[in-house]
Design a protein around this motif. Structure first.
Motif, PDB file in Angstrom:
ATOM      1  N   UNK A 172       0.825  -1.206   0.000  1.00 47.35           N
ATOM      2  CA  UNK A 172       0.000   0.000   0.000  1.00 47.35           C
ATOM      3  C   UNK A 172       0.862   1.261   0.000  1.00 47.35           C
ATOM      4  N   UNK A 173       1.922   1.256   0.820  1.00 45.24           N
ATOM      5  CA  UNK A 173       2.794   2.424   0.875  1.00 45.24           C
ATOM      6  C   UNK A 173       3.487   2.622  -0.467  1.00 45.24           C
ATOM      7  N   UNK A 174       3.993   1.546  -1.065  1.00 42.55           N
ATOM      8  CA  UNK A 174       4.690   1.661  -2.344  1.00 42.55           C
ATOM      9  C   UNK A 174       3.758   2.148  -3.446  1.00 42.55           C
ATOM     10  N   UNK A 175       2.493   1.716  -3.401  1.00 42.75           N
ATOM     11  CA  UNK A 175       1.543   2.107  -4.437  1.00 42.75           C
ATOM     12  C   UNK A 175       1.135   3.571  -4.323  1.00 42.75           C
ATOM     13  N   UNK A 176       0.980   4.043  -3.090  1.00 49.12           N
ATOM     14  CA  UNK A 176       0.475   5.404  -2.899  1.00 49.12           C
ATOM     15  C   UNK A 176       1.576   6.435  -2.702  1.00 49.12           C
ATOM     16  N   UNK A 177       2.767   5.996  -2.406  1.00 47.08           N
ATOM     17  CA  UNK A 177       3.888   6.920  -2.174  1.00 47.08           C
ATOM     18  C   UNK A 177       5.149   6.284  -2.744  1.00 47.08           C
TER      19      UNK A 177
END
Length: 268
Positions: A11-16
């Motif tokens: 989730x972090x890699x996808x959104x940031x």
């Protein structure tokens, strides 16, 4: 139900996508605890406290609202902006996100314009910078007065340095002062902009830094920004280029870009 470590990283890699990679467990547990998500050993997932029976959708919704790298501030249209304007806008946006998330941020800055960055950060955050060196010296004088320690004794120990016979007692004095500063800061409303931390490195003080990093995990905490003049060797900033800040992850650290600092205004 809940989020696995891989779910969090994805989730972090996808959104940031520009964020540094998140660590694995157990280092990830400290970051997730800051976000009010606890590790559940039985299920191998992170869950909100007291919600062992929440559904997957509820737990995912909770995390989506609280993960620190998920910004609610859209990036401005950059078509007509210079590269410097884009860097400045991105950095100011990151400051706003940190304030909203009540996070700890170690801000590395080039020593050549550290004083100007201090003033500009104070204006951007709407707070008065608090120099840690001055706070520590004031607290030290208070301890000296309480314990009837003569200034000449302290000055002599400081001049002799780590090789002197009284250096150990001087460190004890500074640790007592450190505790007072931490107690005072944690009792104040925030956010906080702490600057000039050089004495922490000179006297190898870590309790204050550990206490500040831990403070933001409290429900009533406010954001804490620590401005660290240091050269950019990659990774988290170190005080005086040699004194690490304990307990922080890569997501807690960033550099103050040159574009943010108004050197021309300072020189005028």
């Amino acid at each position: 139900a809940g989020l696995s470590p891989e779910d969090v990283r994805r989730k972090v890699a996808a959104r940031y996508p520009e964020a540094a990679p998140l660590p694995g467990r157990p280092a990830l547990d400290g970051l997730m605890a800051e976000l009010k998500l606890d590790w559940d050993e039985a299920s191998g997932r992170y869950r909100p406290p007291g919600e062992a029976g929440v559904t997957s959708s509820a737990s995912t919704s909770y995390a989506s609202r609280h993960l620190p790298t998920f910004s609610v501030h859209p990036r401005p249209d950059t078509a007509n902006l210079s590269q410097a304007d884009v860097e400045r806008a991105d950095f100011e946006r990151s400051l706003r996100v940190a304030v909203e998330q009540r996070a700890f941020r170690a801000l590395g800055v080039n020593p050549a314009y550290a004083f100007e960055a201090e003033a500009d950060l104070g204006r951007a955050l709407g707070v008065t910078p608090q120099p840690l060196d001055a706070l520590l010296l004031a607290a030290m004088k208070g301890v000296m007065a309480d314990k009837n320690i003569r200034p000449a004794v302290v000055h002599a120990a400081d001049r002799e340095g780590p090789g002197g016979p009284a250096w150990g007692r001087l460190l004890q004095l500074m640790r007592l002062a450190e505790r007072r500063v931490l107690a005072d800061l944690t009792a104040q409303p925030g956010p906080h902009l702490l600057t000039r931390p050089g004495l922490l490195a000179r006297y190898r003080l870590t309790a204050l830094l550990e206490g500040l990093v831990a403070r933001v995990q409290d429900d009533d905490a406010e954001a804490i920004f620590l401005l660290v003049p240091c050269h950019d060797y990659g990774g988290a900033p170190q005080i005086n280029d040699r004194h690490p800040i304990p307990g922080i992850l890569s997501v807690h650290a960033q550099r103050v870009p040159r574009a943010f600092v108004r050197l021309d205004d300072a020189a005028a």
